[in-house]
Design a protein around this motif. Structure first.
Motif, PDB file in Angstrom:
ATOM      1  N   LYS A 156      -4.458  -1.950  -5.765  1.00 54.96           N
ATOM      2  CA  LYS A 156      -3.669  -1.425  -4.649  1.00 54.96           C
ATOM      3  C   LYS A 156      -3.379   0.064  -4.820  1.00 54.96           C
ATOM      4  N   SER A 157      -3.096   0.453  -6.058  1.00 65.92           N
ATOM      5  CA  SER A 157      -2.844   1.873  -6.301  1.00 65.92           C
ATOM      6  C   SER A 157      -4.097   2.700  -6.035  1.00 65.92           C
ATOM      7  N   TYR A 158      -5.257   2.185  -6.464  1.00 65.27           N
ATOM      8  CA  TYR A 158      -6.505   2.904  -6.227  1.00 65.27           C
ATOM      9  C   TYR A 158      -6.828   2.979  -4.723  1.00 65.27           C
ATOM     10  N   ILE A 159      -6.513   1.917  -3.983  1.00 65.20           N
ATOM     11  CA  ILE A 159      -6.713   1.952  -2.526  1.00 65.20           C
ATOM     12  C   ILE A 159      -5.861   3.054  -1.906  1.00 65.20           C
ATOM     13  N   ASN A 160      -4.613   3.143  -2.348  1.00 63.64           N
ATOM     14  CA  ASN A 160      -3.721   4.183  -1.828  1.00 63.64           C
ATOM     15  C   ASN A 160      -4.194   5.578  -2.205  1.00 63.64           C
ATOM     16  N   LEU A 161      -4.966   5.670  -3.304  1.00 65.22           N
ATOM     17  CA  LEU A 161      -5.541   6.949  -3.719  1.00 65.22           C
ATOM     18  C   LEU A 161      -6.925   7.173  -3.106  1.00 65.22           C
ATOM     19  N   SER A 162      -7.329   6.258  -2.204  1.00 61.90           N
ATOM     20  CA  SER A 162      -8.640   6.322  -1.527  1.00 61.90           C
ATOM     21  C   SER A 162      -9.802   6.213  -2.506  1.00 61.90           C
ATOM     22  N   GLU A 163      -9.620   5.463  -3.579  1.00 57.90           N
ATOM     23  CA  GLU A 163     -10.687   5.207  -4.553  1.00 57.90           C
ATOM     24  C   GLU A 163     -11.065   3.730  -4.452  1.00 57.90           C
TER      25      GLU A 163
END
Length: 593
Positions: free
Chosen positions: A209-216
């Motif tokens: 989820k954190s990576y999604i929020n970072l667009s990764e």
């Protein structure tokens, strides 16, 4: 409210998780062999409940209740604390926040008698999770930090891991993404180094989820797949459903619709088997979006109907959680006062030799403390009742804006287009309907939105109603030049009930084409919103009066709340004309910045 359990770790310190069937069978054998009411039998009941919690929540609840009953029979404080903690956990998995908090609070009270700091810390962690779900992050952090402090004192790696992950969750929710990613990676390494495999699926989900929020998205997909593989290995169907749904979200954004559909169908099936209604509802909503993108109108229509029914079935639970969020401080103080009173009573019994004068002073002191707490509790309760009224009014307002009749009629119109093989009209109508429902749900959690956004939503609503009435009416929006619609704030859809009345109780009964004029202007420090139509009006229309009174009543309550909060004088006025009706709503003029 969005639920965070996909990111949260619940703690069960004194019992082990036996996911394998042979472990469950061995525990059941212990129950069969021990007819006496002893601690071993109670522990077995709790362990079975915990083992099947992610598989069958109803059965897990039965075992937890049996453990509570036996613990009460032998007056075992540790058993009561652990049993109630387990019962709270079961209700959390059932998406019943109100019961989860109530039983967790009860468990916390028994830890005072059990004198187990680690047990107490585990319950603080569970309470922190529920606070996080209702987005009271300050109190959630407070609970997690209590867990972390105790875990470090007793050198418990598992509980340090849980505390770190949950603190990272709060960082994610607050937008501190790089700090969250750093903590998640440390937690994942800690879990791998100490063979704490049960935590890996949840940590991977958090990290994704954190990576999604970072667009990764590539890294997010990588860790979701790791989590899915581990969840399958552990037979953790509950987290597996969440992981598959989140991976489907990524595939949907990447337009890989076949993979997204497959994962969502699996997630829905897993959610049904676990009886986790909220996860099932979220998966249905995403699946509807998949079918919408595929132009599969009939499938999208059927899935959306299922989603609406399921969403409505859990809306009352969300309302209870919101009320409990505001009332929890009062409940916590009350429970703590009762626990302290019980401790003091036991001390008085043991120290029976205390002289009467000292005893009188002590009793008087306790009485004063309880009286003081009661006074504060009464004040907090009154505030909670007002806040509950606010929640109830806001919920009624949302239902008035997008009431079941509108939803039912809109879906029937879509179905009518499908039956007539008018796929193009069905697709256009469905697209507009989807946009208005999605925006309404998003706006329902906002107290204010920009005037520009509100007018766009109202325009979309009127387009849909015009299509249903075969363009029987026209409409126009007029905004005064001195008003910047992009900066002006208004309560969402506060005019919608009056527009609906104009359409269905004014213009629909009129011969010929009708017209609705919506104008917005500024008078001193007030924003004046006017809905004016040339329909049949209110003359000799008793049924119309009743309908308009309902919308007026809900809107008046909303404005009363605004007036109380902001010390303003907003009003609603209905003016009957020779032809049609004019409604004037006055609101405090407010700018976003």
């Amino acid at each position: 409210m969005g639920k965070l359990l996909s990111t949260i770790l619940f703690v069960t310190i004194t019992v082990s998780v036996f996911s394998q069937q042979n472990k469950i069978d061995s525990l059941k054998q212990i129950l069969h062999n021990y007819s006496d009411q002893d601690t071993l039998k109670i522990s077995a009941l709790i362990q079975i409940s915990n083992a099947i919690n992610t598989i069958n929540t109803d059965s897990a609840l039965v075992y937890a209740d049996k453990a509570i009953k036996l613990s009460e029979n032998i007056n075992w404080a540790t058993g009561l604390a652990t049993s109630y903690r387990q019962k709270g956990l079961v209700f959390y998995y059932k998406s019943d926040y109100l019961s989860a908090l109530m039983f967790s609070q009860r468990a916390l009270g028994y830890t005072k008698r059990a004198d187990s700091k680690l047990l107490e810390a585990s319950i603080y962690s569970n309470i922190g999770n529920i606070y996080a779900d209702i987005e009271d992050f300050d109190k959630a952090l407070e609970s997690y930090e209590k867990l972390l402090k105790i875990a470090r004192q007793v050198k418990s790696i598992q509980d340090q891991l849980i505390a770190l992950v949950n603190i990272a969750v709060v960082h994610t929710e607050q937008g501190n993404l790089y700090e969250a990613v750093k903590m998640y990676h440390s937690s994942l390494k800690l879990a791998e180094d100490h063979n704490l495999d049960t935590f890996i699926p949840t940590i991977c989900n958090n990290l994704s989820k954190s990576y999604i929020n970072l667009s990764e998205n590539d890294k997010a997909t990588e860790y979701l797949n790791v989590g899915i593989e581990k969840a399958i290995e552990l037979k953790n169907l509950y987290v597996l459903a969440i992981l598959k749904r989140n991976l489907a979200d990524i595939y949907l954004k990447e337009n890989n619709l076949e993979k997204a559909e497959s994962l969502l169908l699996e997630s829905i099936s897993l959610s049904k088997s676990n009886n986790t209604l909220e996860w099932e509802a979220q998966s249905l909503k995403t699946l509807y979006q998949v079918y919408e993108k595929q132009d599969q109108v009939k499938k999208a229509y059927d899935i959306y109907k299922k989603y609406i029914v399921l969403r409505d079935s859990i809306v009352d639970g969300d309302k209870k959680a919101e009320f409990l969020k505001r009332d929890l401080t009062f409940e916590n103080d009350k429970n703590q006062a009762l626990a302290n009173t019980e401790i003091e009573r036991q001390k008085l019994i043991k120290k029976g030799t205390i002289i009467g004068g000292s005893g009188f002073i002590l009793v008087s002191l306790i009485g004063f403390v309880l009286y003081y707490r009661k006074q504060n509790a009464d004040a907090l309760k009154q505030e909670a009742e007002f806040n509950a009224k606010v929640s109830d009014t806001e919920l009624k307002a949302l239902r008035a804006q997008m009431n079941p009749h509108f939803i039912f009629n809109a879906l029937n119109s879509i179905n009518d287009f499908i039956v007539k093989n008018d796929a193009e009209s069905a697709s256009k109508y469905l697209t507009k309907f989807a946009k208005i429902m999605r925006q309404t749900l998003e706006n329902s959690i906002q107290k204010e939105i920009t005037l520009a956004d509100d007018l766009k939503l109202l325009e979309l609503y009127m387009q849909i109603e015009a299509m249903r009435l075969s363009n029987k009416f026209t409409f126009i929006f007029e905004v005064d030049n001195q008003i910047d619609a992009e900066k002006t704030l208004v309560p969402p859809l506060i005019l919608q009930p009056f527009i609906e009345n104009s359409i269905w109780h004014g213009i629909s009964k009129k011969e010929g084409i009708g017209h609705i004029n919506i104008s917005i202007k500024k008078e001193n420090d007030m924003l004046v919103c006017i809905v004016e139509d040339n329909g049949v009006g209110l003359q000799n229309k008793a049924s119309n009066k009743n309908k308009i009174s309902l919308g007026q009543s809900i809107t008046k309550k909303r404005i009363e709340i605004i007036n109380k909060r902001k010390n303003t004088k907003g009003t609603v006025e209905l003016i009957n004309k020779e032809e049609g009706l004019r409604v004037e709503v006055k609101l405090p003029f407010q700018l976003a910045y």
